[in-house]
Design a protein around this motif. Structure first.
Motif, mmCIF file in Angstrom:
data_model
loop_
_atom_site.group_PDB
_atom_site.id
_atom_site.type_symbol
_atom_site.label_atom_id
_atom_site.label_comp_id
_atom_site.label_asym_id
_atom_site.label_seq_id
_atom_site.Cartn_x
_atom_site.Cartn_y
_atom_site.Cartn_z
ATOM 1 N N ASP A 1 0.934 -1.210 0.039
ATOM 2 C CA ASP A 1 -0.102 -0.116 0.069
ATOM 3 C C ASP A 1 0.838 1.419 -0.016
ATOM 4 O OD1 ASP A 1 -3.097 -0.354 0.156
ATOM 5 O OD2 ASP A 1 -2.166 -1.912 1.417
ATOM 6 N N ALA A 2 1.989 1.323 0.629
ATOM 7 C CA ALA A 2 2.808 2.338 0.766
ATOM 8 C C ALA A 2 3.441 2.509 -0.582
ATOM 9 C CB ALA A 2 4.062 2.226 1.919
ATOM 10 N N ASN A 3 3.840 1.514 -1.137
ATOM 11 C CA ASN A 3 4.406 1.934 -2.494
ATOM 12 C C ASN A 3 3.251 2.139 -3.680
ATOM 13 O OD1 ASN A 3 5.265 0.215 -5.724
ATOM 14 N ND2 ASN A 3 6.790 1.386 -4.355
ATOM 15 N N ALA A 4 2.163 1.848 -3.579
ATOM 16 C CA ALA A 4 0.992 2.117 -4.329
ATOM 17 C C ALA A 4 0.587 3.816 -4.077
ATOM 18 C CB ALA A 4 -0.105 1.206 -4.109
ATOM 19 N N LEU A 5 0.785 4.150 -3.048
ATOM 20 C CA LEU A 5 0.479 5.576 -2.813
ATOM 21 C C LEU A 5 1.540 6.421 -3.280
ATOM 22 C CD1 LEU A 5 -0.917 5.659 0.911
ATOM 23 C CD2 LEU A 5 -1.917 6.914 -1.038
ATOM 24 N N VAL A 6 2.734 5.958 -3.171
ATOM 25 C CA VAL A 6 4.065 6.862 -3.531
ATOM 26 C C VAL A 6 3.723 7.024 -5.159
ATOM 27 C CG1 VAL A 6 6.481 6.562 -4.178
ATOM 28 C CG2 VAL A 6 5.522 6.194 -1.831
ATOM 29 N N GLU A 7 3.250 5.818 -5.891
ATOM 30 C CA GLU A 7 3.166 5.960 -7.330
ATOM 31 C C GLU A 7 2.071 6.808 -7.647
ATOM 32 O OE1 GLU A 7 2.917 1.649 -8.773
ATOM 33 O OE2 GLU A 7 5.118 1.829 -8.732
ATOM 34 N N LYS A 8 0.924 7.045 -6.684
ATOM 35 C CA LYS A 8 0.349 8.011 -7.162
ATOM 36 C C LYS A 8 0.705 9.496 -6.760
ATOM 37 C CE LYS A 8 -3.971 5.334 -5.607
ATOM 38 N NZ LYS A 8 -4.758 5.092 -4.510
ATOM 39 N N GLY A 9 1.923 9.635 -6.308
ATOM 40 C CA GLY A 9 2.654 10.815 -6.064
ATOM 41 C C GLY A 9 2.370 11.444 -4.727
ATOM 42 N N GLU A 10 2.242 10.506 -3.787
ATOM 43 C CA GLU A 10 1.893 10.847 -2.441
ATOM 44 C C GLU A 10 3.108 10.431 -1.583
ATOM 45 O OE1 GLU A 10 -0.841 12.405 -1.552
ATOM 46 O OE2 GLU A 10 -2.648 11.523 -2.533
ATOM 47 N N ALA A 11 4.183 10.576 -2.036
ATOM 48 C CA ALA A 11 5.431 10.180 -1.241
ATOM 49 C C ALA A 11 5.582 10.661 0.177
ATOM 50 C CB ALA A 11 6.882 10.277 -1.851
ATOM 51 N N GLY A 12 5.208 12.171 0.091
ATOM 52 C CA GLY A 12 5.279 12.838 1.262
ATOM 53 C C GLY A 12 4.353 12.508 2.195
ATOM 54 N N ALA A 71 -10.991 -6.023 10.105
ATOM 55 C CA ALA A 71 -11.910 -5.345 10.776
ATOM 56 C C ALA A 71 -12.425 -4.074 9.788
ATOM 57 C CB ALA A 71 -11.298 -4.911 11.978
ATOM 58 N N THR A 72 -11.646 -4.108 8.761
ATOM 59 C CA THR A 72 -11.774 -2.468 8.114
ATOM 60 C C THR A 72 -13.204 -2.499 7.339
ATOM 61 O OG1 THR A 72 -10.821 -1.149 6.172
ATOM 62 C CG2 THR A 72 -10.778 -3.724 5.899
ATOM 63 N N ARG A 73 -13.496 -1.298 7.322
ATOM 64 C CA ARG A 73 -14.781 -0.837 6.668
ATOM 65 C C ARG A 73 -14.388 -0.645 5.046
ATOM 66 N NH1 ARG A 73 -16.823 3.505 10.536
ATOM 67 N NH2 ARG A 73 -14.548 3.639 10.967
ATOM 68 N N GLU A 74 -13.231 -0.714 4.799
ATOM 69 C CA GLU A 74 -13.098 -0.270 3.032
ATOM 70 C C GLU A 74 -12.214 -1.377 2.521
ATOM 71 O OE1 GLU A 74 -12.479 4.452 3.940
ATOM 72 O OE2 GLU A 74 -11.134 3.016 5.036
ATOM 73 N N PRO A 75 -12.564 -2.443 2.727
ATOM 74 C CA PRO A 75 -11.590 -3.547 2.196
ATOM 75 C C PRO A 75 -11.456 -3.317 0.730
ATOM 76 C CG PRO A 75 -13.814 -4.573 2.616
ATOM 77 C CD PRO A 75 -13.814 -3.128 3.050
ATOM 78 N N GLU A 76 -12.411 -2.754 -0.066
ATOM 79 C CA GLU A 76 -11.911 -2.618 -1.589
ATOM 80 C C GLU A 76 -10.480 -1.761 -1.823
ATOM 81 O OE1 GLU A 76 -14.446 -1.261 0.257
ATOM 82 O OE2 GLU A 76 -14.125 0.675 -0.332
ATOM 83 N N LYS A 77 -10.327 -0.919 -0.851
ATOM 84 C CA LYS A 77 -9.061 0.062 -0.994
ATOM 85 C C LYS A 77 -7.743 -0.665 -0.815
ATOM 86 C CE LYS A 77 -11.666 4.149 -0.018
ATOM 87 N NZ LYS A 77 -11.512 5.513 0.925
ATOM 88 N N TRP A 78 -7.820 -1.854 -0.037
ATOM 89 C CA TRP A 78 -6.502 -2.203 0.353
ATOM 90 C C TRP A 78 -5.790 -2.709 -0.820
ATOM 91 C CZ3 TRP A 78 -4.482 -3.987 5.271
ATOM 92 C CH2 TRP A 78 -5.222 -3.292 6.586
ATOM 93 N N GLY A 79 -4.288 -2.521 -0.680
ATOM 94 C CA GLY A 79 -3.458 -3.084 -1.706
ATOM 95 C C GLY A 79 -3.300 -2.052 -3.041
ATOM 96 N N LYS A 80 -4.122 -1.020 -2.958
ATOM 97 C CA LYS A 80 -4.259 -0.182 -4.108
ATOM 98 C C LYS A 80 -3.650 1.318 -3.428
ATOM 99 C CE LYS A 80 -8.223 -2.699 -5.835
ATOM 100 N NZ LYS A 80 -9.743 -2.710 -5.489
ATOM 101 N N GLY A 81 -3.274 1.343 -2.694
ATOM 102 C CA GLY A 81 -2.658 2.631 -2.094
ATOM 103 C C GLY A 81 -3.396 3.228 -1.111
ATOM 104 N N HIS A 82 -3.508 2.231 0.119
ATOM 105 C CA HIS A 82 -4.610 2.873 1.255
ATOM 106 C C HIS A 82 -3.557 3.051 2.408
ATOM 107 C CE1 HIS A 82 -8.071 3.266 3.313
ATOM 108 N NE2 HIS A 82 -8.130 1.962 4.088
ATOM 109 N N ILE A 83 -4.020 4.150 3.179
ATOM 110 C CA ILE A 83 -3.119 4.532 4.103
ATOM 111 C C ILE A 83 -3.436 3.776 5.716
ATOM 112 C CG2 ILE A 83 -4.512 6.423 5.155
ATOM 113 C CD1 ILE A 83 -0.964 6.729 4.641
ATOM 114 N N GLU A 84 -4.668 3.003 5.690
ATOM 115 C CA GLU A 84 -5.088 2.489 6.714
ATOM 116 C C GLU A 84 -3.787 1.266 7.320
ATOM 117 O OE1 GLU A 84 -8.774 0.739 6.661
ATOM 118 O OE2 GLU A 84 -9.162 0.462 8.952
ATOM 119 N N PRO A 85 -3.399 0.612 6.411
ATOM 120 C CA PRO A 85 -2.439 -0.477 6.897
ATOM 121 C C PRO A 85 -1.139 0.207 7.269
ATOM 122 C CG PRO A 85 -2.578 -0.576 4.630
ATOM 123 C CD PRO A 85 -3.764 0.082 5.017
ATOM 124 N N ILE A 86 -0.744 1.348 6.672
ATOM 125 C CA ILE A 86 0.528 2.095 7.389
ATOM 126 C C ILE A 86 0.157 2.843 8.527
ATOM 127 C CG2 ILE A 86 2.068 4.167 6.449
ATOM 128 C CD1 ILE A 86 0.891 3.266 3.802
#
Lengths: 504, 157
Positions: A94-105, A285-300
């Motif tokens: 997820d961290a890497n997927a977020l970075v690829e969306k330009g969210e490294a910071g 327990a997440t309420r947003e399972p569809e977002k996991w693995g695609k650049g989601h901040i919750e696991p981080i």
């Protein structure tokens, strides 16, 4: 208590302690950010440098370097998809997927902020739990400490991996290494092969430098030097996003911190296992399972809080029972002994200021994550561009000089290379290193308590269940061993049964 | 490189047997039922049990003769062997010649060799090796006051 707190604050506020926190944080940042180098290795390499510092400054360096390298391990995980430390692997996708969306910071900032939160919650639990446990442990005699040691070692094997046989074999190697040197009861030299250097036992710090640094240096040197390509895009301001994530995911962060502390306090389970379990629980327990693995901040949020909290949790058994919660506290206990501070319940009575100083250092070290997080956003590229082939020879020299500096003689280097070869063989055979390390640290303690108890009871084994505390701990230990054996036998029977069915 | 369970298990079990045999020669304490041999003996027994367990499991899962040692491809093997030799040679050079030649000279040579082999840029490697040697000397000998033997450079530094 209050006077202890004041004198602890004076100790922590001294220039050498503050300076060592900053320097160790920087060192931890660099080692953690380099792919594959673990927090334990950062601490092991740092020890000789902290060797001539005051006890508090030395502990401050260990705590700071560990906290910082666990955080910094997230940086290559996010930017390159190579975890800096194993503790970052749990939420790397997820961290890497977020970075690829330009969210490294956003990612690096969030991992610093939630690492700080996890570390601080872990510290609060450490402060609350350890004096209570220490009070309780004051009534313990050698019988209870023997059972506690056995429980700790069993736990270390059970959590080190799913392969029980390999974990136990690895533990036996550690216990055998702990036997080297003069025997506790008679002073008889065991396994010293006539060498005076081994009379005092295997020197602990060079052994750990050998086990954790040399295999990594070998791995770095064997790799082809590659130029890493970093993702493009300016990090931008991420503060508001981190604040929003904090409001939205405060519960995963809190749960991760509490779970991380609890898992960290189990001997053998460290930051990496804490992060994996916290991420797994959050995922369920997440309420947003569809977002996991695609650049989601919750696991981080969940994993980042848990792995830093685990570092504090590991200090609970270390301070109270002198049983390390992970490999980092195993090193810290070695350093405390070298500095003349004996961890255990008595340290809370005799050396209260030391305990409070450790608590204060934890707060400071975790707060340092925030400025270093900011630095990380700006400097990550610089650290990651240094070719690993340049790092490896430098680390080798640091390891050699460190192993020399412990006793100021060459025997430390021989211990280092011997244990380094052992660790390389163990790695090649898939034997986990953590049980060996805990075996080396705790072997002497377990043996001393066993022999002391046996001598005081003239060899009567039933006396190990005489006292109420030791009876409870003893039955608990035997029940744990029993359940593991039953499970192993059941597994074997089932396997042979299914094999027979497959044949027919 | 990968070592098969059967091979490492057999080695550990053998080690356990050697330990049990060796602790038999330890002296017993008069009037006590347990002596200095107890704990290592238990460890030795543990090594035999768990090493033996690994052997049994290895033989069972291998179906036929297990491959005791799996080697990587030739290029990786060559790099790994060179790297291991470099580490061993560096450490033993310091142990054997640290007192006579001096740590500083050895550190410089080890760094230079390592950097040249990996970096293949002589000027850069030389500059880095000099800089790092000076930095290590400053930190360990000057700042931390570790009595590193200076060997040939004793009078110079």
């Amino acid at each position: 208590m209050f006077s202890d707190l004041i004198s602890a604050a004076v100790l922590v506020a001294s220039p050498d302690t503050l300076l060592s926190i900053v320097v160790a944080s920087f060192f931890g940042f660099v080692v953690g950010a380099l792919p594959g180098l673990t927090a334990t290795m950062a601490v092991a390499l740092l020890i000789p440098i902290t060797f001539l510092l005051s006890p508090i400054a030395a502990i401050a360096s260990i705590v700071s370097a560990a906290a910082m390298s666990i955080f910094a391990g997230d940086i290559p995980g996010a930017l390159l998809r190579i975890p800096g430390t194993p503790a970052s692997a749990a939420y790397m996708t997820d961290a890497n997927a977020l970075v690829e969306k330009g969210e490294a910071g956003f990612v690096i900032g969030a991992s610093a902020v939630f690492g700080t939160i996890g570390g601080i919650i872990g510290t609060v639990i450490l402060i609350a739990a350890s004096p209570l446990l220490a009070n309780f442990a004051l009534t313990f005699s050698s019988f209870e400490f023997f059972w506690l040691g056995c429980l700790g070692l069993s736990c270390a094997v059970l959590v080190a991996g799913d392969d029980l046989l390999k974990g136990m074999a690895s533990l036996m190697i550690g216990l055998l290494i702990a036997c080297v040197g003069m025997d506790y009861t008679t002073g008889f030299p065991r396994f010293t092969f006539g060498s005076w250097a081994l009379l005092e036992g295997i020197s602990f710090i060079p052994a750990l430098i050998g086990m954790f640094a040399l295999p990594e240096i070998l791995r770095l040197l064997s790799q082809e030097a590659t130029v890493r390509k970093l993702p493009e895009g300016a990090p931008g301001s991420a503060l508001s996003k981190i604040g929003r994530a904090g409001r939205r995911y405060w519960w995963p962060s809190l749960r991760g911190s509490v779970m991380g502390t609890a898992i960290g306090s189990l001997p053998g389970a460290g930051a990496d296992i804490a992060a994996w379990i916290s991420v797994a629980v959050t995922r369920r327990a997440t309420r947003e399972p569809e977002k996991w693995g695609k650049g989601h901040i919750e696991p981080i949020v969940a994993g980042g809080s848990a792995n830093n909290a685990a570092l504090a949790g590991a200090w609970i058994p270390a301070l109270v029972f002198a049983i390390p919660g992970d490999t980092i506290t195993a090193i810290a206990i070695g350093v405390l002994y070298l500095k003349g501070v004996n961890p255990g319940p008595m340290v809370f009575l005799e050396n209260g200021q030391m305990v409070y100083a450790v608590f204060l250092v934890f707060f400071l070290a975790n707060l340092m994550l925030i400025p270093f997080g900011w630095l990380g956003i700006r400097m990550a590229g610089l650290v990651l561009r240094v070719p690993t082939t340049v790092i490896a020879p430098t680390l080798l020299i640091l390891a050699c000089l460190g192993a020399f500096a412990i006793n100021n003689d060459m025997s430390g280097l021989l211990v280092m290379i011997g244990l380094g070869v052992l660790a390389a063989i163990m790695n090649a055979s898939g034997l986990p290193l953590a049980p060996t390390v805990l075996g080396i640290v705790m072997g002497k303690i377990v043996e001393q308590n066993l022999m002391q108890s046996l001598i005081s009871t003239q060899g009567d084994l039933l006396a190990f269940f005489d006292r109420p505390g030791s009876a409870v701990l003893g039955v608990l230990t035997l029940a744990l061993w029993g359940s593991v054996m039953v499970r192993a036998v059941y597994g074997l029977l089932r396997k042979s049964h299914s094999a027979r069915r497959a044949q027919s | 490189m990968q070592i098969h369970d059967t091979a490492i298990g057999a080695l550990l079990a053998l080690l356990g047997v050697a330990v049990i045999w060796h602790v038999g020669s330890f002296p017993q304490v008069a009037g006590q039922s347990y002596g200095p041999d107890l704990f290592p003996r238990l460890t030795g027994i543990g090594l035999v049990i768990f090493g033996g367990g690994l052997v049994l499991r290895g033989v069972r899962t291998a179906e036929g003769a297990p491959k005791l040692l799996t080697m990587p491809d030739a290029v990786t093997l060559r790099r790994g062997t060179l790297a291991a030799l470099y580490i061993l040679a560096s450490v033993f050079a310091i142990v054997l010649f640290g007192e006579t030649v001096g740590i500083q000279i050895l550190v410089f040579v080890i760094l230079l060799v390592g950097l040249l082999a990996a970096f293949r840029r002589p000027v850069m490697s030389l500059a880095l090796a000099v800089g790092l040697t000076v930095a290590f000397d400053l930190i360990f000998r000057m700042l931390l006051r570790v009595p590193v033997p200076s060997g040939l450079l004793t009078g110079v530094l």
